[in-house]
Write an enzyme that holds these catalytic residues in place. Structure first.
Site, short mmCIF file in Angstrom:
data_model
loop_
_atom_site.label_atom_id
_atom_site.label_comp_id
_atom_site.label_asym_id
_atom_site.label_seq_id
_atom_site.Cartn_x
_atom_site.Cartn_y
_atom_site.Cartn_z
N HIS A 72 0.83 -1.22 0.00
CA HIS A 72 0.00 0.00 0.00
C HIS A 72 0.87 1.27 0.00
CE1 HIS A 72 -3.40 -2.58 1.06
NE2 HIS A 72 -2.68 -3.09 2.03
C1 BDR Z 1 -2.88 0.82 5.32
O1 BDR Z 1 -3.09 0.26 6.61
C2 BDR Z 1 -1.87 -0.15 7.16
O2 BDR Z 1 -1.97 -1.42 7.72
C3 BDR Z 1 -0.83 -0.06 6.08
O3 BDR Z 1 0.40 0.35 6.63
C4 BDR Z 1 -1.37 0.96 5.13
O4 BDR Z 1 -0.97 2.26 5.45
C5 BDR Z 1 -3.56 -0.06 4.29
O5 BDR Z 1 -4.92 -0.11 4.55
#
Ligand code: BDR
Ligand code: CA
Length: 316
Positions: free
Chosen positions: A235
Site C-alpha cells: 500500500h
Molecule cells: C494501510 O493500513 C496499514 O496497515 C498499512 O500500513 C497501510 O498504510 C492499508 O490499509
C-alpha cells in the site's frame, strides 16, 4: 540534490511503511526527506516511533529527524491496530534497538515549522491514520499555504474496505482526521485500496532478498515475507513510487467524502466522479485507480539496490 522534492513522511511503521521509507531513502536525489513524523496506527505510537528509527538505522540514514505525534485518534482514546504487521509492527524481524534519537518537538509543530521554512512548501505524505496532519492543519490554519501537495494512502473509493466491509484501515482508525484532510483544499493525490490492491509483488521478490548474503537485503526480505502472508499489498510504497515515477499510475478527479461515526462504516470513502453525482461539488482529489505493478516492483528493486550501492548492508 537541488531538484529533490522536499518531503515529510507521516507514518505508522508497519512493514509497508518501512518499505516506503526505504524507497524514499534509495532515491534521495529525487526525494529530499526532511522528516519522518510518527502516529499511532498499525501499532501504538511508542512502537511506530521506534520502528521508524530502526528502519533509518537499517538504511544507514540516521540524519533524518524523527518526531513523535499523536498517540490516539481525535475522537477515541485508543485506536484500532492492525495484525498484518505482527505484534512489533515489523513482522517480528530481529532489528536492534534504535540508535537514531527522537526529536523533542511534537510532530504537529515540526510539520508546521519545516513547511514554513521550505521555500515553495513541502510535499506531505501521510501513510498512516491522518491524525497528525489534521491536527497540524487545525492548529496552524495558514499551514496549507506551505504544503504543495498531500500524497496519501487511505480509503477505498470503488471497492470494499480491508478493516471493515466498507472502510480502509487508515481512514477507519481516524475518520474525523481523514475528513479534515480531505476538506483542506490542498491538492491531494489519494492512493486507496482501489490502486494498492493491484500493488502485488512476485513471491520470488522477498525470497530472493531473504536468500541474499547482504544483511540489508536479508532483513528486508524477511520483513516482506512475514507481511505478505497476512497482506500481500504494497500500500504505502505506492505513495513514494508516485513521487519518483508518476507514469506508473493512472487517476481520476473525484470528490471524496468520509463517513463519520463509530460503526463499520466509519472512515468509508464515498467518491463522486461523474457530473451527475458531483452536482454542485468540486473534486477534492485525484483518486488513483491503476498501477503498473511490474513497473512498481522494478522501481522498488532499483531503490533497494541504490541503497546498497551507497554502502548499506555491507559488513564493516
Ligand atoms: C494501510 O493500513 C496499514 O496497515 C498499512 O500500513 C497501510 O498504510 C492499508 O490499509
Ligand atoms: Ca501505514
Amino acid at each position: 540534490m537541488t531538484d529533490a522534492v522536499p518531503t515529510i513522511i507521516d507514518c505508522d511503521p508497519g512493514v509497508d511503511d518501512a518499505i516506503a521509507i526505504l524507497m524514499a531513502l534509495g532515491n534521495r536525489s529525487m526525494i529530499d526527506l526532511r522528516a519522518i513524523t510518527c502516529v499511532a496506527g498499525n501499532v501504538p505510537l511508542s512502537r511506530t516511533s521506534a520502528n521508524a528509527r530502526r528502519v533509518l538505522d537499517l538504511a544507514g540514514c540516521t540524519d533524518v529527524p524523527v518526531f513523535d505525534g499523536c498517540a490516539h485518534p481525535i475522537m477515541t482514546p485508543e485506536g484500532r491496530t492492525s495484525s498484518a504487521h505482527g505484534s512489533d509492527g515489523l513482522g517480528g524481524v530481529d532489528l536492534p534497538e534504535p540508535v537514531t534519537t527522537i526529536q523533542p518537538e511534537h510532530a504537529i509543530d515540526a510539520i508546521n515549522r519545516i513547511a514554513r521554512d521550505t521555500p515553495g512548501g513541502i510535499v506531505l505524505c501521510p501513510i498512516g491514520p491522518m491524525t497528525n496532519v489534521a491536527l497540524a492543519l487545525l492548529r496552524y490554519p495558514d499551514l496549507k499555504e506551505h504544503i504543495r501537495q498531500i500524497v496519501l494512502m487511505g480509503g477505498a473509493c470503488f471497492g470494499p474496505g480491508n478493516i471493515t466491509p466498507f472502510a480502509e484501515f487508515n481512514f477507519h482508525v481516524d475518520p474525523h482526521a481523514a475528513q479534515i484532510v480531505m476538506n483542506s483544499g490542498i491538492p491531494i493525490m489519494l492512493f486507496g485500496l482501489d490502486v494498492t490492491r493491484q500493488a502485488l509483488l512476485n513471491r520470488s521478490f522477498s525470497l530472493d532478498l531473504a536468500a541474499s548474503d547482504n544483511l540489508f537485503y536479508q532483513t528486508v526480505g524477511q520483513m516482506l515475507g512475514a507481511y505478505e502472508s497476512r497482506d500481500p499489498c504494497l500500500h504505502d510504497p505506492c505513495v513514494i513510487a508516485w513521487l519518483i515515477d508518476p507514469s506508473l499510475f493512472q487517476s481520476v478527479a473525484a470528490h471524496v467524502e468520509i463517513t463519520l461515526g463509530k460503526d463499520d462504516a466509519a472512515g468509508q470513502s464515498v467518491a463522486r466522479t461523474s457530473a451527475k453525482h458531483l452536482g454542485e461539488r468540486h473534486p477534492n482529489c485525484e483518486c488513483v485507480t491503476h498501477v503498473d505493478a511490474v513497473g512498481l516492483e522494478t522501481l522498488l528493486k532499483r531503490s533497494l539496490e541504490q541503497l546498497v550501492q551507497s554502502g548499506v548492508g555491507r559488513p564493516d
